[in-house]
Design an enzyme around this catalytic site. Structure first.
Site, PDB file in Angstrom:
ATOM      1  N   ASN A 193       5.167  10.924   2.603  1.00  0.00           N
ATOM      2  CA  ASN A 193       6.185  11.317   3.593  1.00  0.00           C
ATOM      3  C   ASN A 193       7.590  11.510   3.025  1.00  0.00           C
ATOM      4  OD1 ASN A 193       6.284   8.558   3.223  1.00  0.00           O
ATOM      5  ND2 ASN A 193       6.757   8.101   5.364  1.00  0.00           N
ATOM      6  N   LYS A 237       1.389   6.990  -9.351  1.00  0.00           N
ATOM      7  CA  LYS A 237       0.340   7.783  -8.715  1.00  0.00           C
ATOM      8  C   LYS A 237       0.868   8.276  -7.365  1.00  0.00           C
ATOM      9  CE  LYS A 237      -2.743   7.105  -5.824  1.00  0.00           C
ATOM     10  NZ  LYS A 237      -2.467   8.416  -5.171  1.00  0.00           N
ATOM     11  N   ALA A 249       0.962  10.535  -3.827  1.00  0.00           N
ATOM     12  CA  ALA A 249      -0.066  10.847  -2.832  1.00  0.00           C
ATOM     13  C   ALA A 249      -0.667  12.218  -3.143  1.00  0.00           C
ATOM     14  CB  ALA A 249       0.547  10.841  -1.444  1.00  0.00           C
ATOM     15  N   GLU A 289       5.367  -2.144   0.571  1.00  0.00           N
ATOM     16  CA  GLU A 289       6.105  -1.574   1.705  1.00  0.00           C
ATOM     17  C   GLU A 289       5.056  -0.962   2.610  1.00  0.00           C
ATOM     18  OE1 GLU A 289       9.136  -1.986   2.244  1.00  0.00           O
ATOM     19  OE2 GLU A 289      10.010  -2.464   0.292  1.00  0.00           O
ATOM     20  N   CYS A 343       8.006   5.203   8.062  1.00  0.00           N
ATOM     21  CA  CYS A 343       7.636   3.839   8.465  1.00  0.00           C
ATOM     22  C   CYS A 343       8.805   3.199   9.223  1.00  0.00           C
ATOM     23  CB  CYS A 343       7.208   3.003   7.277  1.00  0.00           C
ATOM     24  SG  CYS A 343       8.382   3.057   5.941  1.00  0.00           S
ATOM     25  N   GLU A 388       1.307   2.888  14.727  1.00  0.00           N
ATOM     26  CA  GLU A 388       2.401   3.686  14.207  1.00  0.00           C
ATOM     27  C   GLU A 388       2.113   5.141  14.576  1.00  0.00           C
ATOM     28  OE1 GLU A 388       2.650   2.979   9.995  1.00  0.00           O
ATOM     29  OE2 GLU A 388       4.810   3.250  10.018  1.00  0.00           O
ATOM     30  N   SER A 412      18.479   3.206   5.966  1.00  0.00           N
ATOM     31  CA  SER A 412      18.141   3.312   4.537  1.00  0.00           C
ATOM     32  C   SER A 412      19.372   3.590   3.682  1.00  0.00           C
ATOM     33  CB  SER A 412      17.135   4.442   4.335  1.00  0.00           C
ATOM     34  OG  SER A 412      15.990   4.185   5.097  1.00  0.00           O
TER      35      SER A 412
END
Ligand code: ADP
Length: 495
Positions: free
Chosen positions: A166, A189, A191, A265, A299, A396, A456
């Site tokens: 995301n 790694k 996504a 997370e 998230c 979610e 954030s």
């Protein structure tokens, strides 16, 4: 490019510049599997790139490279480590439009938002370039006076960093920058759905002068089989993961065998509480950010709008007006504020959650449907009067659906907000200072926005309580996730 239209030629030129191999030991190499991954644009469903699909042997090769580079990187002067990260920050500013467009193409977010992610993601490089030279310890006298205690911090060692789709850049820099600043080598790694940004970023780090093997990238469609030999390798010392709680739990079990340091997370189910003493204009603006940024796929996205019963109708009316003004489309088009969801499964999930809420009594104020045609789009949606027991309050949403539940008093609001196994972030809107302060202590979340809809920041410790995770990323805390504490005792030099 920021204000010019984005042309098909510009897209093609950028995509042609993105590496399509694995990055191991400072070299771009083919996968030993010979297989490839097709990366698609969620706004069109078309393949935009074909890249290497790593095998478990490639995972081991990356582990070998990270282990081989560890001692030299740990011995590299903190100032030198920091300056490489700072050079990477500078290069990212120069190439900001390329990174933003690439994220729009592989993930779907509107270009202006992608540009914002480049700023946010880049700040981790700058922040940790500064933190690299501030790793301090302490020296003291033991309570008995018989000895001298030294406490110092040393790199944990080779780290495995698993990132979600995301925020393709920021989730990578938030792990890579502190790991490298601390003196750890890493395997990242990304996504499978959005691997291109990480590949382009690895190229940027190479251009910034990062020594071979310090950062390695494996892209794969078989995350668990490629991760298994890495996680069970005794040379690995640290796992940092951002993703779903279910996968996080499974990784924690695997990490237990090697007693790995872990940072997790995981999922969120953020409450967004609007009290009757809130400034409703601020609350509505905050709600639009907390809900619709990243097409609701964060998230930290507000999942449950818990609104005092006396202002719930007015709040709903105002957010519905704002939602009516959103513009859905491919993120490369100017004026678009809502891009596609990541894939068909995400659309089906939004549909199911909305249908369930409506079947239990909620009202659709606007939206409520998938959008037919090319790409995986879902209408920005507002649901009012969502009732207890609805699936949307437990899951979610990860989509542009704003659901409102009324509350009666502060105790009711807090009880509703905390009625979840998650505890990542909460948003509170009130003009009452004492109430705001009470909520800081009563809300069971690792982060809280008090009269703001986005929290954030590279300088802040990002992370959750309860099943939302373990550890913090960013801030002065972030680098300690990659540092061991070493304590040394020496005798009293006077005796
Ligand atoms: P999301 O639901 O957001 O896609 P996931 O938790 O499924 O989140 O994925 C987050 C990251 O974890 C991705 O990089 C994915 O490839 C990886 N992942 C998923 N399952 C595993 C697994 N069993 N082992 C290692 N990595 C995994």
């Amino acid at each position: 490019m920021t204000n010019a239209p984005i042309t098909a030629d510009a897209e093609a030129a950028l995509l042609a510049s993105v590496p399509n191999q694995l990055f191991i030991g400072g070299e771009w190499v083919d996968s030993t599997s010979g297989r490839s991954i097709a990366v698609t644009d969620p706004a069109t469903g078309r393949t935009i790139a074909t890249i290497a699909d790593a095998s478990p042997e490639d995972g081991v090769r990356a582990m070998d490279a990270a282990a081989a580079a560890q001692a030299d990187w740990a011995a590299t002067a903190p100032r030198v480590r920091g300056e490489i990260l700072r050079r990477a920050f500078d290069l990212l500013q120069e190439r900001a439009d390329d990174f933003a467009l690439l994220m729009t193409l592989e993930m779907g977010k509107p270009f202006a938002e992608a540009r914002g992610e480049v700023t946010y993601g880049g700040e981790f490089l700058r922040w940790f370039s500064e933190e690299a030279v501030r790793i301090s310890g302490r020296y003291g006298i033991n309570p008995e006076g018989s000895g001298r205690m030294i406490v110092t911090h040393l790199p944990v060692g080779p780290s495995y960093l698993i990132t979600p789709w995301n925020f393709p850049l920021a989730m990578a820099t938030r792990k890579i920058a502190p790991a490298l600043a601390a003196g750890c080598t890493a395997i990242v790694k990304p996504a499978e759905l959005t691997p291109l940004t990480t590949l382009l970023f690895a190229k940027l780090l190479d251009d910034a002068g990062l020594p071979a093997g310090v950062l390695n990238v494996v892209t794969t469609s078989t995350a668990s089989t490629v991760s298994e030999p890495i996680l069970s390798d005794p040379r690995l010392r640290k796992l940092s993961f951002t993703g779903s709680t279910a996968v996080g739990v499974s990784l924690l079990k695997q990490a237990a065998d090697g007693v790995l340091r872990t940072s997790m997370e995981l999922g969120g189910n953020a409450p967004f509480i609007v009290f009757d003493d809130a400034d409703l204009d601020k609350a509505v603006d905050g709600a639009m950010l907390a809900k619709f940024r990243n097409i609701g796929q964060a998230c930290t996205a507000a999942n449950r709008f818990i609104v005092h019963e006396s202002v719930a109708d007015e709040f709903a009316r105002r957010v519905t007006e704002k939602v009516r003004a959103l513009s859905v489309g491919r993120g490369t088009e100017s004026g678009v504020t809502i891009g596609p969801l990541i894939n068909e499964a995400a659309v089906a999930k939004a549909n199911d959650l909305v249908s369930d809420a409506v079947s239990r009594g909620a009202t659709v104020a606007i939206g409520g449907h998938a959008i037919d045609g090319e790409g995986t789009f879902y209408e920005p949606t507002v649901l009012t009067g969502v009732t207890a027991g609805s699936d949307i309050l437990r899951n979610e949403i990860f989509g542009p659906v704003l659901s409102i539940i009324p509350f009666t008093d502060e105790a009711d609001a807090v009880a509703k907000a905390n009625d979840t196994e998650f505890g990542l972030v909460g948003y509170v809107f009130t003009e009452n200072l004492a109430r705001g302060q009470r909520l800081i202590e009563s809300l069971q979340t690792g982060m809280m926005g008090l009269n703001v809809g986005v929290v954030s920041n590279a300088g802040a410790p990002f992370g959750g309580m309860k099943q939302s995770g373990i550890g913090r990323e960013g801030g002065s805390e972030g680098i300690h996730e990659y540092l061991e504490t070493k304590y040394v005792l020496t005798p009293n030099p006077f005796s």
